[in-house]
Design an enzyme around this catalytic site. Structure first.
Site, PDB file in Angstrom:
ATOM      1  N   LYS A  92      12.359  -7.693   4.723  1.00  0.00           N
ATOM      2  CA  LYS A  92      13.477  -8.811   4.393  1.00  0.00           C
ATOM      3  C   LYS A  92      13.866  -8.544   3.038  1.00  0.00           C
ATOM      4  CE  LYS A  92      14.152 -10.313   7.420  1.00  0.00           C
ATOM      5  NZ  LYS A  92      13.753 -10.256   8.817  1.00  0.00           N
TER       6      LYS A  92
ATOM      7  N   GLU B  55       6.989  -6.771   7.323  1.00  0.00           N
ATOM      8  CA  GLU B  55       8.353  -7.912   7.471  1.00  0.00           C
ATOM      9  C   GLU B  55       8.825  -8.238   6.320  1.00  0.00           C
ATOM     10  OE1 GLU B  55      10.487  -8.453   9.601  1.00  0.00           O
ATOM     11  OE2 GLU B  55      11.085 -10.545   9.512  1.00  0.00           O
TER      12      GLU B  55
ATOM     13  N   ASN C 139      33.841  -1.477  22.071  1.00  0.00           N
ATOM     14  CA  ASN C 139      32.649  -1.405  21.389  1.00  0.00           C
ATOM     15  C   ASN C 139      31.965  -0.280  21.887  1.00  0.00           C
ATOM     16  OD1 ASN C 139      33.433  -3.789  20.480  1.00  0.00           O
ATOM     17  ND2 ASN C 139      31.832  -5.127  21.622  1.00  0.00           N
ATOM     18  N   GLY C 140      31.022   0.403  21.085  1.00  0.00           N
ATOM     19  CA  GLY C 140      30.283   1.368  21.653  1.00  0.00           C
ATOM     20  C   GLY C 140      30.421   2.916  20.927  1.00  0.00           C
TER      21      GLY C 140
ATOM     22  N   HIS D 140      -4.917   6.196  -0.837  1.00  0.00           N
ATOM     23  CA  HIS D 140      -4.308   7.395  -0.148  1.00  0.00           C
ATOM     24  C   HIS D 140      -3.177   7.883  -0.534  1.00  0.00           C
ATOM     25  CE1 HIS D 140      -8.137   7.330   2.280  1.00  0.00           C
ATOM     26  NE2 HIS D 140      -7.782   6.258   2.600  1.00  0.00           N
TER      27      HIS D 140
ATOM     28  N   TRP E  19      32.726  -2.641  13.382  1.00  0.00           N
ATOM     29  CA  TRP E  19      31.520  -2.272  12.321  1.00  0.00           C
ATOM     30  C   TRP E  19      31.548  -0.703  12.694  1.00  0.00           C
ATOM     31  CZ3 TRP E  19      26.446  -0.005  13.280  1.00  0.00           C
ATOM     32  CH2 TRP E  19      25.717  -0.218  12.370  1.00  0.00           C
TER      33      TRP E  19
ATOM     34  N   LYS F 252      24.350  -8.137  13.009  1.00  0.00           N
ATOM     35  CA  LYS F 252      23.456  -9.144  13.527  1.00  0.00           C
ATOM     36  C   LYS F 252      23.005  -8.589  15.033  1.00  0.00           C
ATOM     37  CE  LYS F 252      21.205 -12.537  14.066  1.00  0.00           C
ATOM     38  NZ  LYS F 252      20.045 -12.702  13.154  1.00  0.00           N
TER      39      LYS F 252
ATOM     40  N   CYS G 101      30.496  -4.634  16.383  1.00  0.00           N
ATOM     41  CA  CYS G 101      31.704  -4.951  16.997  1.00  0.00           C
ATOM     42  C   CYS G 101      31.816  -5.846  18.083  1.00  0.00           C
ATOM     43  CB  CYS G 101      32.147  -3.538  17.806  1.00  0.00           C
ATOM     44  SG  CYS G 101      32.395  -1.953  16.528  1.00  0.00           S
TER      45      CYS G 101
ATOM     46  N   GLU H  88      16.649  -5.600   3.031  1.00  0.00           N
ATOM     47  CA  GLU H  88      17.877  -5.697   3.708  1.00  0.00           C
ATOM     48  C   GLU H  88      18.558  -6.724   2.792  1.00  0.00           C
ATOM     49  OE1 GLU H  88      17.960  -7.111   7.692  1.00  0.00           O
ATOM     50  OE2 GLU H  88      16.252  -8.220   7.418  1.00  0.00           O
TER      51      GLU H  88
ATOM     52  N   ARG I  53      28.054 -11.893  13.320  1.00  0.00           N
ATOM     53  CA  ARG I  53      27.473 -10.607  13.723  1.00  0.00           C
ATOM     54  C   ARG I  53      27.516  -9.380  12.692  1.00  0.00           C
ATOM     55  NH1 ARG I  53      27.251  -9.928  19.777  1.00  0.00           N
ATOM     56  NH2 ARG I  53      26.095 -11.677  20.423  1.00  0.00           N
TER      57      ARG I  53
HETATM   58  C1  F6R Z   1      16.040  -7.844  10.487  1.00  0.00           C
HETATM   59  C2  F6R Z   1      16.631  -7.774  11.698  1.00  0.00           C
HETATM   60  C3  F6R Z   1      16.633  -6.447  12.712  1.00  0.00           C
HETATM   61  C4  F6R Z   1      16.637  -7.162  14.197  1.00  0.00           C
HETATM   62  C5  F6R Z   1      16.897  -5.901  15.123  1.00  0.00           C
HETATM   63  C6  F6R Z   1      16.344  -6.125  16.522  1.00  0.00           C
HETATM   64  O1  F6R Z   1      16.000  -8.978   9.700  1.00  0.00           O
HETATM   65  O2  F6R Z   1      16.948  -8.851  12.137  1.00  0.00           O
HETATM   66  O3  F6R Z   1      15.783  -5.726  12.278  1.00  0.00           O
HETATM   67  O4  F6R Z   1      15.383  -7.533  14.210  1.00  0.00           O
HETATM   68  O5  F6R Z   1      18.075  -5.492  14.867  1.00  0.00           O
HETATM   69  O6  F6R Z   1      17.546  -6.874  16.951  1.00  0.00           O
HETATM   70  P1  F6R Z   1      16.994  -7.998  18.262  1.00  0.00           P
HETATM   71  O7  F6R Z   1      15.798  -8.740  17.964  1.00  0.00           O
HETATM   72  O8  F6R Z   1      18.127  -8.888  18.463  1.00  0.00           O
HETATM   73  O9  F6R Z   1      16.801  -7.042  19.407  1.00  0.00           O
END
Ligand code: F6R
Length: 605
Positions: free
Chosen positions: A482, A478, A99-100, A501, A74, A600, A2, A485, A27
């Site tokens: 990637k 990671e 927001n929240g 295992h 959002w 984001k 949001c 997502e 975002r």
């Molecule tokens: C994945 C991604 C998220 C962020 C997570 C933390 O690609 O971007 O997993 O890493 O939401 O966000 P920050 O780093 O902004 O605290």
């Protein structure tokens, strides 16, 4: 996630509100809306499409007003439909954006129904609008203060009322809100970025603050109702909209920006000096006996990687926890432990709450590794290290991750030096390797065409396994994150030794197994794990250092990386995994920069 924009001016502010929403679009959101005050009260437009659609609506509807609020939503409570989009109205007199999450909204809703309020949305936000309306007696500022005393949960709000045509009131608790100061006009936003172009002077509101924006000034009171003087900060770094240039998506652009971002993040000094973490860092580092790293998602994986460096180079015990877990479990605080929060945005609600929780338990030494200098996390920690990734637009973090790794390696080397575990020769060697890293990254980026060829295969799969060992296990995690997502392919990562295992049962020719294969001390063990997969008919896709001598064979596809890069190798090995996820997603036609359901900056719990 949001976003909020608000404005009071002596000109039509619709374009300021729409432009603010545009700047927050990256975002992630699923609906948006705007309300301006007209002669007959607030007038609004809402859309479950993009901000561009909202813009068309306000143009066609000739929206005009000197006071207004706007929002990108959002969805948390209630589906992303127009009725749930903000601004939310109460009795056509008051408009509010939020927001929240309000935790006691059900109780409040019942209470307000009893007073005759009708609810037309499924949102928790609607209770705030009606609650403020129910206590309004000609003073919106007073009504907001009275109403928020009854709210449990997290919020940043902006409100306007038809009887106060030159006023916007804001309040924050657990979600960020900033005031932008203009000349004869004032603004409000959940992020200063939204107001770039309108002002460069900002007040970052503190927890519990309530503010009243009028044409000629801003009034702020703190949580106890005392008038508050907050520092005005000059923030000129927000520039214009980020251009895509020759790239198809921001994610691709950001992957290719990594050599530059890393160059900008590596400290200039010829030694590992604690002062880059803050004036008092030398003193703080001398007092600590361990580290507690708190982060979420990709940032958590950079913490996991750092644990290997901190324990092997600096010989300092390091614990890494997912912030949302740490904040709710009973832990044993150690006041001599340095709490390190890692975050691209510096606003992630779970990480911020974990930081506050650690502080409440008596942890006094705190450090933020963050990409946003004005963020709440940087403001709430004693020490900080700013990564210089530049704005990251793609929801999937790439350059923020690799610059975090650089920052954390510098932290490990600095602590190693202070603790007497780093010789002059090692220090010079690490600095040389760091400085050569951008060039090494360029040679990895040159592998893109080979990775595109693999991504065609991957785009037809529904599952994938990622394997790594030691320092590269978090890189496998990671890589899997990637891929899942942005391409929506189910992906899991395991330390390669764990395969037998359990997960080995999943291995068939339909399950690609991506393996991170550096030429490190665990290489021979990893080769055995590769054979375990081959023996079961699994298809292996291996990113192997040139000096590993792993070569193409039946069921074994190899992309050759440069020669082993020592302790900094994870920073090189994550890049082909980013490219693999990116090109697989492109081949599947997903929305790479704004993957479904994700945001984001995750400013709600
Ligand atoms: C994945 C991604 C998220 C962020 C997570 C933390 O690609 O971007 O997993 O890493 O939401 O966000 P920050 O780093 O902004 O605290």
């Amino acid at each position: 996630m949001c976003g909020i924009v608000g404005a009071v001016a002596q000109r039509n502010i619709v374009s300021v509100l729409i432009e603010g929403l545009r700047r927050l679009e990256y975002r992630g959101y699923d609906s948006c809306g705007v309300a301006v005050l007209g002669e007959n009260g607030p007038r609004r437009a809402r859309s479950v499409a993009r901000v561009a659609d909202l813009d068309e609506q306000v143009h066609e509807g000739h929206f005009d007003g000197i006071t207004g609020i706007a929002h990108t939503r959002w969805a948390t409570h209630g589906a992303p439909v127009t009725d749930n989009a903000h601004p939310i109205f109460s009795k056509d007199a008051l408009a509010l954006v939020h927001n929240g999450i309000i935790e006691n909204y059900e109780t409040l809703r019942e209470m307000l129904r009893g007073k005759g309020y009708e609810f037309v949305s499924q949102t928790d936000t609607e209770v705030i609008a009606h609650l403020i309306h129910s206590v309004y007696r000609g003073d919106l500022f007073a009504a907001v203060r009275e109403a928020i005393a009854q709210l449990h949960g997290a919020y940043a709000i902006a409100v306007l009322h038809k009887d106060q045509p030159h006023t916007v009131v804001g309040a924050r608790q657990g979600s960020p809100l900033v005031v932008g100061l203009g000349n004869g006009e004032n603004f409000l936003a959940s992020d200063a970025l939204a107001l770039a172009g309108s002002t460069e002077r900002f007040i970052f509101l503190e927890e519990g603050d309530v503010c009243e924006l009028s044409l000629d000034g801003v009034r702020i009171v703190d949580r106890d109702g005392n008038e508050a003087q907050r520092e005005v900060r000059q923030v000129a770094a927000y520039g214009g909209a980020v251009e895509l240039g020759p790239y198809r998506h921001f994610m691709q652009k950001e992957i290719f920006e990594q050599p530059r971002a890393i160059t900008d993040t590596i400290p200039q000094a010829d030694s590992f000096d604690p002062s880059i973490f803050g004036e008092d860092a030398g003193k703080v580092f001398a007092e600590i006996d361990s580290l507690l790293i708190l982060a979420c998602g990709t940032s958590y994986y950079s913490g996991l990687t750092a644990k290997y460096w901190l324990e092997s180079i600096a010989k300092i015990p390091t614990q890494v926890e997912i912030a949302s877990e740490y904040r709710y479990r009973e832990s044993v605080p150690n006041p001599k432990s340095l709490v390190v929060v890692i975050s691209q945005s510096g606003e992630t609600a779970d990480t911020l709450a974990a930081l506050k929780h650690a502080q409440s338990l008596g942890h006094k030494h705190t450090l933020a590794v963050c990409n946003v200098g004005t963020s709440a996390m940087v403001r709430q920690t004693e020490l900080s290290f700013l990564t210089h990734a530049g704005r990251e637009i793609g929801v999937a973090s790439t350059k923020a991750f690799t610059t975090q790794l650089v920052a954390l390696f510098v932290l490990a080397a600095t602590l190693a030096k202070l603790r007497g575990h780093l010789s002059d020769e090692q220090e010079a060697g690490y600095l040389k390797q760091l400085r050569h890293l951008p060039a090494a990254l360029n040679s990895v980026l040159a592998l893109e065409p080979q990775i595109i060829a693999w991504s065609e295969e991957f785009s037809r799969k529904e599952h994938a396994l990622f394997l790594g060992r030691g320092l590269h296990y978090p890189i496998a995690l990671e890589g899997a994150l990637k891929l899942k997502e942005i391409s929506y392919i189910h992906a899991e990562a395991y330390p390669a030794g764990e395969l037998k295992h359990g997960p080995l049962a999943l291995v068939t020719e339909a399950m690609p197994v991506v393996t991170v294969a550096p030429n490190d001390a665990l290489l021979e063990k990893l080769k055995s794990n590769i054979q375990e997969v081959r023996a079961r008919g699994g298809e292996l896709y291996v990113f192997a250092d040139a000096d590993t001598k792993i070569v193409n064979d039946e069921g074994l596809h190899v992309i050759r990386m440069p020669e082993h890069y020592g302790l900094l190798s994870p920073i090189l090995h994550v890049v082909p995994l980013q490219l693999l996820a990116y090109h697989t997603a492109c081949a599947r036609g997903t929305d790479v920069d704004k993957p479904r359901n994700l945001a984001k900056s995750v400013t709600v719990e």
